[in-house]
Design a protein around this motif. Structure first.
Motif, PDB file in Angstrom:
ATOM      1  N   ASP A 172       0.844  -1.196   0.000  1.00  0.00           N
ATOM      2  CA  ASP A 172       0.000   0.000   0.000  1.00  0.00           C
ATOM      3  C   ASP A 172       0.882   1.249   0.000  1.00  0.00           C
ATOM      4  O   ASP A 172       2.038   1.213   0.424  1.00  0.00           O
ATOM      5  N   SER A 173       0.313   2.370  -0.482  1.00  0.00           N
ATOM      6  CA  SER A 173       0.968   3.680  -0.340  1.00  0.00           C
ATOM      7  C   SER A 173       0.366   4.387   0.864  1.00  0.00           C
ATOM      8  O   SER A 173      -0.851   4.389   1.060  1.00  0.00           O
ATOM      9  N   TRP A 174       1.241   5.048   1.668  1.00  0.00           N
ATOM     10  CA  TRP A 174       0.775   5.646   2.932  1.00  0.00           C
ATOM     11  C   TRP A 174       1.644   6.833   3.286  1.00  0.00           C
ATOM     12  O   TRP A 174       2.874   6.746   3.259  1.00  0.00           O
ATOM     13  N   VAL A 175       1.016   7.960   3.590  1.00  0.00           N
ATOM     14  CA  VAL A 175       1.701   9.113   4.170  1.00  0.00           C
ATOM     15  C   VAL A 175       0.905   9.542   5.393  1.00  0.00           C
ATOM     16  O   VAL A 175      -0.323   9.501   5.404  1.00  0.00           O
ATOM     17  N   HIS A 191      -4.024   7.224   2.264  1.00  0.00           N
ATOM     18  CA  HIS A 191      -3.761   5.792   2.122  1.00  0.00           C
ATOM     19  C   HIS A 191      -4.377   5.305   0.817  1.00  0.00           C
ATOM     20  O   HIS A 191      -5.535   5.593   0.535  1.00  0.00           O
ATOM     21  N   VAL A 192      -3.588   4.609   0.001  1.00  0.00           N
ATOM     22  CA  VAL A 192      -4.088   4.000  -1.232  1.00  0.00           C
ATOM     23  C   VAL A 192      -3.763   2.514  -1.187  1.00  0.00           C
ATOM     24  O   VAL A 192      -2.618   2.120  -0.964  1.00  0.00           O
ATOM     25  N   LYS A 193      -4.796   1.669  -1.397  1.00  0.00           N
ATOM     26  CA  LYS A 193      -4.622   0.231  -1.341  1.00  0.00           C
ATOM     27  C   LYS A 193      -3.926  -0.297  -2.586  1.00  0.00           C
ATOM     28  O   LYS A 193      -4.107   0.203  -3.693  1.00  0.00           O
ATOM     29  N   ASN A 194      -3.126  -1.324  -2.394  1.00  0.00           N
ATOM     30  CA  ASN A 194      -2.530  -2.066  -3.488  1.00  0.00           C
ATOM     31  C   ASN A 194      -3.602  -2.958  -4.100  1.00  0.00           C
ATOM     32  O   ASN A 194      -4.124  -3.858  -3.449  1.00  0.00           O
ATOM     33  N   SER A 195      -3.956  -2.703  -5.352  1.00  0.00           N
ATOM     34  CA  SER A 195      -4.997  -3.480  -6.023  1.00  0.00           C
ATOM     35  C   SER A 195      -4.654  -3.624  -7.495  1.00  0.00           C
ATOM     36  O   SER A 195      -4.366  -2.633  -8.170  1.00  0.00           O
ATOM     37  N   LYS A 196      -4.681  -4.825  -8.008  1.00  0.00           N
ATOM     38  CA  LYS A 196      -4.345  -5.049  -9.415  1.00  0.00           C
ATOM     39  C   LYS A 196      -5.325  -4.349 -10.354  1.00  0.00           C
ATOM     40  O   LYS A 196      -5.024  -4.122 -11.518  1.00  0.00           O
ATOM     41  N   HIS A 197      -6.498  -4.002  -9.832  1.00  0.00           N
ATOM     42  CA  HIS A 197      -7.505  -3.341 -10.658  1.00  0.00           C
ATOM     43  C   HIS A 197      -7.285  -1.835 -10.758  1.00  0.00           C
ATOM     44  O   HIS A 197      -7.736  -1.199 -11.701  1.00  0.00           O
ATOM     45  N   THR A 198      -6.589  -1.260  -9.779  1.00  0.00           N
ATOM     46  CA  THR A 198      -6.432   0.197  -9.753  1.00  0.00           C
ATOM     47  C   THR A 198      -4.987   0.660  -9.698  1.00  0.00           C
ATOM     48  O   THR A 198      -4.723   1.860  -9.766  1.00  0.00           O
ATOM     49  N   TYR A 201       1.209   1.520 -11.126  1.00  0.00           N
ATOM     50  CA  TYR A 201       2.379   0.794 -11.584  1.00  0.00           C
ATOM     51  C   TYR A 201       2.074  -0.690 -11.477  1.00  0.00           C
ATOM     52  O   TYR A 201       1.213  -1.105 -10.715  1.00  0.00           O
ATOM     53  N   GLU A 202       2.796  -1.504 -12.205  1.00  0.00           N
ATOM     54  CA  GLU A 202       2.586  -2.944 -12.135  1.00  0.00           C
ATOM     55  C   GLU A 202       2.982  -3.441 -10.751  1.00  0.00           C
ATOM     56  O   GLU A 202       4.144  -3.450 -10.390  1.00  0.00           O
ATOM     57  N   GLY A 203       2.008  -3.830  -9.960  1.00  0.00           N
ATOM     58  CA  GLY A 203       2.279  -4.343  -8.627  1.00  0.00           C
ATOM     59  C   GLY A 203       2.296  -3.319  -7.519  1.00  0.00           C
ATOM     60  O   GLY A 203       2.455  -3.661  -6.359  1.00  0.00           O
ATOM     61  N   TRP A 204       2.129  -2.023  -7.843  1.00  0.00           N
ATOM     62  CA  TRP A 204       2.137  -0.969  -6.817  1.00  0.00           C
ATOM     63  C   TRP A 204       1.067   0.075  -7.136  1.00  0.00           C
ATOM     64  O   TRP A 204       0.831   0.408  -8.304  1.00  0.00           O
ATOM     65  N   PRO A 205       0.459   0.656  -6.105  1.00  0.00           N
ATOM     66  CA  PRO A 205      -0.463   1.775  -6.339  1.00  0.00           C
ATOM     67  C   PRO A 205       0.306   3.064  -6.593  1.00  0.00           C
ATOM     68  O   PRO A 205       1.534   3.100  -6.526  1.00  0.00           O
ATOM     69  N   GLU A 206      -0.445   4.128  -6.850  1.00  0.00           N
ATOM     70  CA  GLU A 206       0.164   5.422  -7.130  1.00  0.00           C
ATOM     71  C   GLU A 206       0.876   5.972  -5.898  1.00  0.00           C
ATOM     72  O   GLU A 206       0.575   5.599  -4.765  1.00  0.00           O
TER      73      GLU A 206
END
Length: 221
Positions: A172-175, A191-198, A201-206
């Protein structure tokens, strides 16, 4: 294998000189500032902030440089007795996180990076357990902030004002900006969840950016 690699996001060149924190799961900066509290010890009751926003093109995940007219590149100055900050989470496992407080990474108690994929969570616990009342804590994730987090770690961050740490998961991305001794949840968290649908990047959220002004601590009358 779920272990991170050193490749750049799909279709992007590998940045030079920006991968020295590749092993960091969460980069934490413990600053020497004091937070604003009222009689009920609530955090930032009058804080000014901007919403976090996603980064630009995947090959250039950090925003275009601003004219540095105000501290930390903020578009307007902070009021008196406020601390200016700006922070950006890492981009995938290629570009590390950035944290700015009052136009510098300075006047710190300590700044460290912790590997939450293959490291020892006790190193992180030893860092956050002894925090003194009123100490500000800045957190920017990079690659994977959650794999080694245990129940005690999540509780300690929750006590610092985090509402998302309980749901923080692999890549996940988190600040987050919090403080020791507060009773409410911090308004400075994204907070942005790691999700293959959203995922961007391949394998990582924004990546995430957050900036704003934190009132210094005042003495209740």
């Amino acid at each position: 294998s779920a272990q991170s690699t050193n490749a750049a996001p799909d279709g992007c060149p590998t940045p030079a000189g920006e991968v020295d924190m590749r092993l960091a799961g969460a980069a934490l900066l413990r600053a020497l500032g004091k937070v604003h509290t009222n009689r009920n010890n609530s955090l930032y009751p009058q804080a000014q902030r901007t919403q976090a926003r996603p980064m630009g093109h995947p090959c250039c995940p950090y925003p275009e440089p601003r004219a540095r007219k105000y501290k930390c590149g903020l578009p307007q100055p902070c009021p008196e007795e406020h601390l200016a900050f700006r922070m950006v989470s890492g981009a995938a496992n290629v570009i590390g996180p950035k944290i700015c407080l009052e136009d510098r990474i300075g006047e710190l108690i300590e700044a460290r990076a912790f590997d939450m994929w293959a490291g020892d969570v006790n190193d992180l616990l030893k860092f956050i357990r002894p925090l003194h009342e009123g100490t500000l804590v800045f957190v920017a994730s990079y690659d994977d902030p959650a794999t080694k987090m245990n129940e005690e770690t999540r509780k300690l961050f929750s006590d610092l004002g985090s509402k998302n740490v309980k749901d923080l998961a692999f890549r996940d991305s988190w600040v987050f900006v919090g403080a020791k001794g507060v009773q409410n949840k911090s308004p400075f968290e994204q907070h942005v969840k790691n999700s293959k649908h959203t995922n961007k990047y391949e394998g990582w959220p924004e990546a995430l950016e957050m900036e704003g002004c934190i009132p210094r601590r005042t003495t209740a009358s």
